[in-house]
Design an enzyme around this catalytic site. Structure first.
Site, short mmCIF file in Angstrom:
data_model
loop_
_atom_site.label_atom_id
_atom_site.label_comp_id
_atom_site.label_asym_id
_atom_site.label_seq_id
_atom_site.Cartn_x
_atom_site.Cartn_y
_atom_site.Cartn_z
N HIS A 107 -41.00 -26.76 15.96
CA HIS A 107 -42.57 -26.53 16.36
C HIS A 107 -42.03 -25.96 17.78
CE1 HIS A 107 -46.51 -24.31 17.49
NE2 HIS A 107 -46.38 -24.99 18.15
N GLU A 108 -41.84 -26.88 18.20
CA GLU A 108 -42.02 -26.97 20.50
C GLU A 108 -40.01 -26.28 20.47
OE1 GLU A 108 -43.84 -27.53 22.11
OE2 GLU A 108 -45.46 -27.68 20.84
N HIS B 103 -40.66 -21.71 20.27
CA HIS B 103 -41.36 -21.96 21.41
C HIS B 103 -39.95 -21.42 22.63
CE1 HIS B 103 -45.75 -21.69 20.68
NE2 HIS B 103 -45.26 -23.14 20.45
N GLU C 145 -48.11 -18.75 19.09
CA GLU C 145 -48.28 -20.53 18.65
C GLU C 145 -48.28 -19.85 16.46
OE1 GLU C 145 -48.40 -22.80 19.64
OE2 GLU C 145 -48.28 -22.78 21.32
#
EC number: 3.4.24.-
Length: 523
Positions: free
Chosen positions: A327-328, A331, A392
């Site tokens: 997930h990071e 980003h 997100e």
């Protein structure tokens, strides 16, 4: 609170214990623990009938590898799935060699396995800090989209200038005599088309500026606004990186620490298996593990990965950690920080115009302050926070795909957010509306991931990942919740009964019936 104790104790011990199992499947000397066994540990903690790895075994020494690679079958037809194994036969041999039936069985042997003690916990309340749970975000709210330093300094000055200009216009208008006011209004009526043309030209320039700064993401195909140049933004990221390093300089784990080695292995594996994703190979990924109880992790746009040990203590297994780090990484690859900063600067520019107008037309300063507050809240809750939640959700979707290509059990992704939601409710935190937050609620994230998991499972199949075996971790979590609630209800009934039994009972003296009859007859 026994559930959280069991969950966190199992997380801290089994997380490192599973890394050992990932590395020794060819040696056939490690007792295998299936996914079912692991979740049974949590259930046993709930009812205090531990049959396997329990709290009493929390201080045992558990090995941790320096690195690991997930098994990937070689397939030259699919360039999108980069591989890190010798052949599928190795994996089949490993399944015969050990009783490990979970998806972790597809591992290669490791070397130089360091030994670290698994941490035990002294009190169940210490396992999930209340403050950390409520403030948990996988990306820091302020640092996820760093703004240019000059604009950050000038931003208050810009607002102050807009207020002064607007208030000056109002004072000038109030000081005009009535005849001059009428002349000014008449002049506006005569030149209304010129005024309309000027405003239209400004609006057209704004639209042209907006569309000329749109870029299409090569990963998602979505158009996004990017005002800042990549090199400029990368320079700003370096400044932010230096600020973070200064703040955490005394809390950084060394590269020889087992937890650092584990995080580095997960990140490098995710990067290796997703080299076909545009942007991943262009970033130099550097890992930093911060010794802090905060449950947090974030990645700067320049590839600096920061993971807090509080997050390592909160994840149940390697699958959850892989998804969170994916997930990071998403980003950073999707350039969400630059996109969010661009939107904020654009809205701030429009906000200055509205701020000047508010202070110019409001008859009193008190009304102007109220209008300014309303304008800021409308911008925050109608644009800033919804847009942040959208980013997100997109990072969750792409991060899940990155994890799927790395042969991770993507079903565990939603379990983590269910655990966080349950921990919040267990601590008695009020459930705030999602529109008040910059991140989706834990429950909504879990539901969103559940809808994406079928697609992620198909991605695993196209990458020739070994099929997932064992029970679904989502089902096991629901079973854990059911056992926990039943155990809590049983404990409550026992406690009430014990309190009732402990109450003093007054013994009433029994009076013979003959005495009562004698008194009534008067004898």
């Amino acid at each position: 609170m026994s559930f959280i104790y069991g969950l966190q104790s199992a997380a801290r011990n089994c997380f490192f214990f599973r890394f050992n199992l990932l590395t020794n499947w060819r040696k056939c000397n490690t007792q295998a623990v299936t996914s079912r066994d692991f979740h049974q540990v949590k259930i046993n903690h709930i009812v205090n009938k531990s049959l396997g790895l329990g709290v009493n075994h929390g201080d045992r020494w558990t090995p941790l590898p320096e690195n690991f690679l997930f098994y990937r079958t070689f397939n030259t037809k699919r360039k999108g799935c980069l591989l890190s194994s010798r052949s599928k036969e190795i994996w089949m041999i490993s399944r015969k060699c050990t009783a490990w039936t979970d998806s972790f069985s597809r591992q290669l042997p490791m070397k130089n396995v360091p030994v670290v003690p698994a941490h035990s916990m002294s009190h169940p309340l210490n396992c999930l800090p209340t403050r950390d749970i409520r403030s948990f975000h996988t990306s820091p709210r302020c640092q996820a989209a760093p703004a240019p330093l000059l604009l950050m300094i000038l931003k208050p000055a810009q607002k102050l200038l807009a207020i002064i200009v607007g208030r000056g216009i109002r004072k000038w208008w109030q000081a005009l005599p009535p005849n001059k006011k009428e002349l000014f209004k008449e002049s506006l009526r005569k030149n209304k088309w010129k005024l309309f043309l000027g405003l239209s030209s400004f609006g057209l320039l704004f639209v042209v500026f907006y569309f000329t700064h749109l870029e299409v993401s090569p990963v998602t195909g979505r158009s996004k606004l990017l005002i800042l140049g990549k090199e400029h933004f990368r320079l700003l990221s370096e400044l932010e990186y230096e600020a973070w390093m200064e703040e955490f300089k005394n809390d950084m784990l060394t590269e020889k620490d087992a937890r650092y080695v584990a995080v580095k292995a997960v990140v490098h594996h995710l990067i290796e298996c997703n080299q076909d994703i545009p942007g991943i190979s262009e970033i130099n990924w550097i890992i930093h593990v911060v010794d802090s109880p905060d449950i947090n992790a974030f990645v700067l746009p320049n590839g600096q990965v920061f993971v807090f040990t509080g997050l390592l203590n909160s994840v149940t297994d390697i699958h959850q950690l892989s998804f969170l780090l994916g997930h990071e990484i998403a980003h950073a690859v999707l350039e969400h920080a630059a996109e969010k900063a661009s939107l904020v600067h654009l809205l701030d520019f429009l906000g200055l115009i509205f701020l000047t107008t508010i202070w110019a037309i409001c008859p009193r300063d008190s009304l102007a302050l109220l209008g300014q507050w309303i304008q800021s809240k409308l911008q925050e809750f109608l644009f800033d926070r919804p847009y942040s939640r959208t980013l997100e959700a997109e990072a969750d979707r792409i991060g899940l795909q990155l994890a799927a290509k790395a042969c991770v059990d993507v079903r565990a992704s939603s379990v983590f957010w269910q655990q966080m939601e349950f921990a919040e409710s267990l601590h008695g935190h009020p459930k705030l509306p999602e529109w008040l937050s910059t991140h989706p609620s834990h429950g909504n994230r879990a539901e969103h991931l559940d809808r994406l998991i079928p697609q992620a499972l198909k991605i695993r199949e196209t990458c020739n990942c070994p099929p997932l075996s064992g029970p679904d971790p989502r089902l096991l979590f629901k079973l854990s919740m059911k056992n926990f609630l039943e155990a809590e209800k049983e404990d409550l009934n026992i406690t009430v009964k014990q309190k009732m039994d402990a109450l003093p009972i007054q013994n009433q003296k029994q009076i013979p019936l003959t005495c009562i009859v004698d008194k009534r007859t008067g004898s």
